[in-house]
Write a protein that holds these residues in place. Structure first.
Motif, mmCIF file in Angstrom:
data_model
loop_
_atom_site.group_PDB
_atom_site.id
_atom_site.type_symbol
_atom_site.label_atom_id
_atom_site.label_comp_id
_atom_site.label_asym_id
_atom_site.label_seq_id
_atom_site.Cartn_x
_atom_site.Cartn_y
_atom_site.Cartn_z
ATOM 1 N N ALA A 11 0.828 -1.207 0.000
ATOM 2 C CA ALA A 11 0.000 0.000 0.000
ATOM 3 C C ALA A 11 0.862 1.257 0.000
ATOM 4 C CB ALA A 11 -0.900 -0.001 1.235
ATOM 5 N N ALA A 12 0.217 2.374 -0.297
ATOM 6 C CA ALA A 12 0.879 3.671 -0.191
ATOM 7 C C ALA A 12 0.935 4.072 1.286
ATOM 8 C CB ALA A 12 0.109 4.715 -0.996
ATOM 9 N N PRO A 13 1.950 4.828 1.688
ATOM 10 C CA PRO A 13 2.115 5.170 3.102
ATOM 11 C C PRO A 13 1.262 6.361 3.544
ATOM 12 C CG PRO A 13 3.945 6.044 1.864
ATOM 13 C CD PRO A 13 3.089 5.270 0.889
ATOM 14 N N THR A 14 -0.020 6.280 3.319
ATOM 15 C CA THR A 14 -0.913 7.313 3.841
ATOM 16 C C THR A 14 -1.021 7.130 5.349
ATOM 17 O OG1 THR A 14 -2.894 5.956 3.601
ATOM 18 C CG2 THR A 14 -2.258 7.315 1.702
ATOM 19 N N GLN A 15 -1.455 8.154 6.047
ATOM 20 C CA GLN A 15 -1.544 8.051 7.504
ATOM 21 C C GLN A 15 -2.498 6.928 7.921
ATOM 22 O OE1 GLN A 15 0.493 9.761 9.713
ATOM 23 N NE2 GLN A 15 -0.264 8.078 10.958
ATOM 24 N N ALA A 16 -3.615 6.785 7.222
ATOM 25 C CA ALA A 16 -4.563 5.721 7.562
ATOM 26 C C ALA A 16 -3.927 4.344 7.394
ATOM 27 C CB ALA A 16 -5.812 5.831 6.697
ATOM 28 N N ASN A 17 -3.193 4.133 6.307
ATOM 29 C CA ASN A 17 -2.525 2.847 6.102
ATOM 30 C C ASN A 17 -1.469 2.610 7.174
ATOM 31 O OD1 ASN A 17 -4.057 2.225 3.863
ATOM 32 N ND2 ASN A 17 -2.531 2.932 2.408
ATOM 33 N N LEU A 18 -0.708 3.647 7.526
ATOM 34 C CA LEU A 18 0.298 3.503 8.574
ATOM 35 C C LEU A 18 -0.341 3.158 9.912
ATOM 36 C CD1 LEU A 18 2.577 6.523 7.625
ATOM 37 C CD2 LEU A 18 3.147 4.099 7.401
ATOM 38 N N ASP A 19 -1.466 3.793 10.214
ATOM 39 C CA ASP A 19 -2.164 3.521 11.477
ATOM 40 C C ASP A 19 -2.621 2.070 11.539
ATOM 41 O OD1 ASP A 19 -1.814 6.158 12.197
ATOM 42 O OD2 ASP A 19 -3.883 6.752 11.714
ATOM 43 N N VAL A 20 -3.164 1.579 10.456
ATOM 44 C CA VAL A 20 -3.703 0.217 10.440
ATOM 45 C C VAL A 20 -2.598 -0.820 10.324
ATOM 46 C CG1 VAL A 20 -5.135 -1.409 9.127
ATOM 47 C CG2 VAL A 20 -5.938 0.922 9.514
ATOM 48 N N LEU A 21 -1.645 -0.605 9.438
ATOM 49 C CA LEU A 21 -0.637 -1.622 9.163
ATOM 50 C C LEU A 21 0.512 -1.635 10.153
ATOM 51 C CD1 LEU A 21 -0.523 -1.243 5.296
ATOM 52 C CD2 LEU A 21 -1.645 -3.050 6.623
ATOM 53 N N GLY A 22 0.829 -0.500 10.733
ATOM 54 C CA GLY A 22 1.913 -0.441 11.703
ATOM 55 C C GLY A 22 3.288 -0.415 11.069
ATOM 56 N N LYS A 23 4.278 -0.173 11.914
ATOM 57 C CA LYS A 23 5.662 -0.037 11.453
ATOM 58 C C LYS A 23 6.205 -1.321 10.828
ATOM 59 C CE LYS A 23 6.749 3.398 14.932
ATOM 60 N NZ LYS A 23 7.490 3.674 16.169
ATOM 61 N N GLU A 24 5.715 -2.458 11.288
ATOM 62 C CA GLU A 24 6.253 -3.732 10.777
ATOM 63 C C GLU A 24 5.972 -3.941 9.298
ATOM 64 O OE1 GLU A 24 2.324 -4.648 12.829
ATOM 65 O OE2 GLU A 24 4.030 -3.374 13.204
ATOM 66 N N ASN A 25 4.995 -3.220 8.754
ATOM 67 C CA ASN A 25 4.685 -3.337 7.328
ATOM 68 C C ASN A 25 5.336 -2.246 6.488
ATOM 69 O OD1 ASN A 25 2.798 -5.597 6.595
ATOM 70 N ND2 ASN A 25 1.792 -4.795 8.410
ATOM 71 N N ALA A 26 6.146 -1.389 7.100
ATOM 72 C CA ALA A 26 6.785 -0.282 6.380
ATOM 73 C C ALA A 26 7.542 -0.725 5.123
ATOM 74 C CB ALA A 26 7.691 0.510 7.306
ATOM 75 N N PRO A 27 8.244 -1.865 5.145
ATOM 76 C CA PRO A 27 8.946 -2.269 3.930
ATOM 77 C C PRO A 27 8.015 -2.563 2.746
ATOM 78 C CG PRO A 27 9.798 -3.465 5.815
ATOM 79 C CD PRO A 27 8.569 -2.745 6.277
ATOM 80 N N TRP A 28 6.748 -2.740 3.009
ATOM 81 C CA TRP A 28 5.806 -3.095 1.944
ATOM 82 C C TRP A 28 5.005 -1.895 1.459
ATOM 83 C CZ3 TRP A 28 7.199 -7.354 -0.054
ATOM 84 C CH2 TRP A 28 7.949 -8.223 0.736
ATOM 85 N N LEU A 29 5.356 -0.713 1.948
ATOM 86 C CA LEU A 29 4.690 0.502 1.503
ATOM 87 C C LEU A 29 5.504 1.148 0.390
ATOM 88 C CD1 LEU A 29 3.731 1.938 4.998
ATOM 89 C CD2 LEU A 29 2.387 0.444 3.510
ATOM 90 N N PHE A 30 4.833 1.850 -0.495
ATOM 91 C CA PHE A 30 5.498 2.516 -1.606
ATOM 92 C C PHE A 30 4.892 3.897 -1.772
ATOM 93 C CE2 PHE A 30 1.746 0.566 -3.237
ATOM 94 C CZ PHE A 30 1.239 1.481 -4.150
ATOM 95 N N GLU A 31 5.684 4.828 -2.223
ATOM 96 C CA GLU A 31 5.206 6.202 -2.420
ATOM 97 C C GLU A 31 4.230 6.252 -3.594
ATOM 98 O OE1 GLU A 31 5.667 8.760 -0.434
ATOM 99 O OE2 GLU A 31 6.954 7.564 0.870
ATOM 100 N N VAL A 32 3.243 7.131 -3.487
ATOM 101 C CA VAL A 32 2.299 7.337 -4.581
ATOM 102 C C VAL A 32 3.098 7.724 -5.818
ATOM 103 C CG1 VAL A 32 0.398 8.770 -5.407
ATOM 104 C CG2 VAL A 32 0.436 7.998 -3.027
ATOM 105 N N GLY A 33 2.813 7.079 -6.933
ATOM 106 C CA GLY A 33 3.552 7.317 -8.175
ATOM 107 C C GLY A 33 4.754 6.406 -8.327
ATOM 108 N N GLY A 34 5.027 5.597 -7.310
ATOM 109 C CA GLY A 34 6.190 4.708 -7.341
ATOM 110 C C GLY A 34 5.839 3.353 -7.933
ATOM 111 N N ALA A 35 5.484 3.334 -9.198
ATOM 112 C CA ALA A 35 5.038 2.096 -9.850
ATOM 113 C C ALA A 35 6.112 1.012 -9.818
ATOM 114 C CB ALA A 35 4.618 2.382 -11.285
ATOM 115 N N LEU A 36 7.370 1.391 -9.980
ATOM 116 C CA LEU A 36 8.437 0.382 -9.964
ATOM 117 C C LEU A 36 8.571 -0.261 -8.590
ATOM 118 C CD1 LEU A 36 11.186 2.045 -12.178
ATOM 119 C CD2 LEU A 36 9.610 0.203 -12.784
ATOM 120 N N LYS A 37 8.446 0.545 -7.532
ATOM 121 C CA LYS A 37 8.513 -0.030 -6.186
ATOM 122 C C LYS A 37 7.296 -0.907 -5.912
ATOM 123 C CE LYS A 37 11.683 3.021 -3.907
ATOM 124 N NZ LYS A 37 12.008 3.779 -2.725
ATOM 125 N N LEU A 38 6.143 -0.482 -6.373
ATOM 126 C CA LEU A 38 4.948 -1.313 -6.224
ATOM 127 C C LEU A 38 5.147 -2.645 -6.919
ATOM 128 C CD1 LEU A 38 1.990 -2.015 -5.617
ATOM 129 C CD2 LEU A 38 1.352 -0.645 -7.619
#
Length: 82
Positions: A11-38
């Motif tokens: 997912a994208a690292p929006t505040q809502a996604n960060l709140d729900v997913l937590g820090k442990e999922n940070a490696p699986w987040l990608f910046e909006v527009g980051g198609a290659l990282k996705l």
């Protein structure tokens, strides 16, 4: 009908996604527009069934503990009791 899913999340690292997913999922987040990282994150999960299961199970557990109906009822009961 309530259905149970055990899935990893990319997912994208929006505040809502960060709140729900937590820090442990940070490696699986990608910046909006980051198609290659996705694409990279999705391919990594596609190639690793064990990792998909591990992340999915952890996400499911986090959702049950923090966002289930029972948890919400307990939170409301605690609010009214205070």
């Amino acid at each position: 009908m309530y259905r149970e899913y055990v899935v990893p999340i990319v997912a994208a690292p929006t505040q809502a996604n960060l709140d729900v997913l937590g820090k442990e999922n940070a490696p699986w987040l990608f910046e909006v527009g980051g198609a290659l990282k996705l694409a990279d994150r999705r391919l990594g999960l596609q190639l690793s069934p064990n990792l998909r299961t591990q992340l999915g199970t952890a996400n499911r557990t986090k959702a049950i503990l923090g966002f289930s109906n029972n948890h919400n009822i307990e939170e409301v009961d605690a609010l009214f009791a205070s």
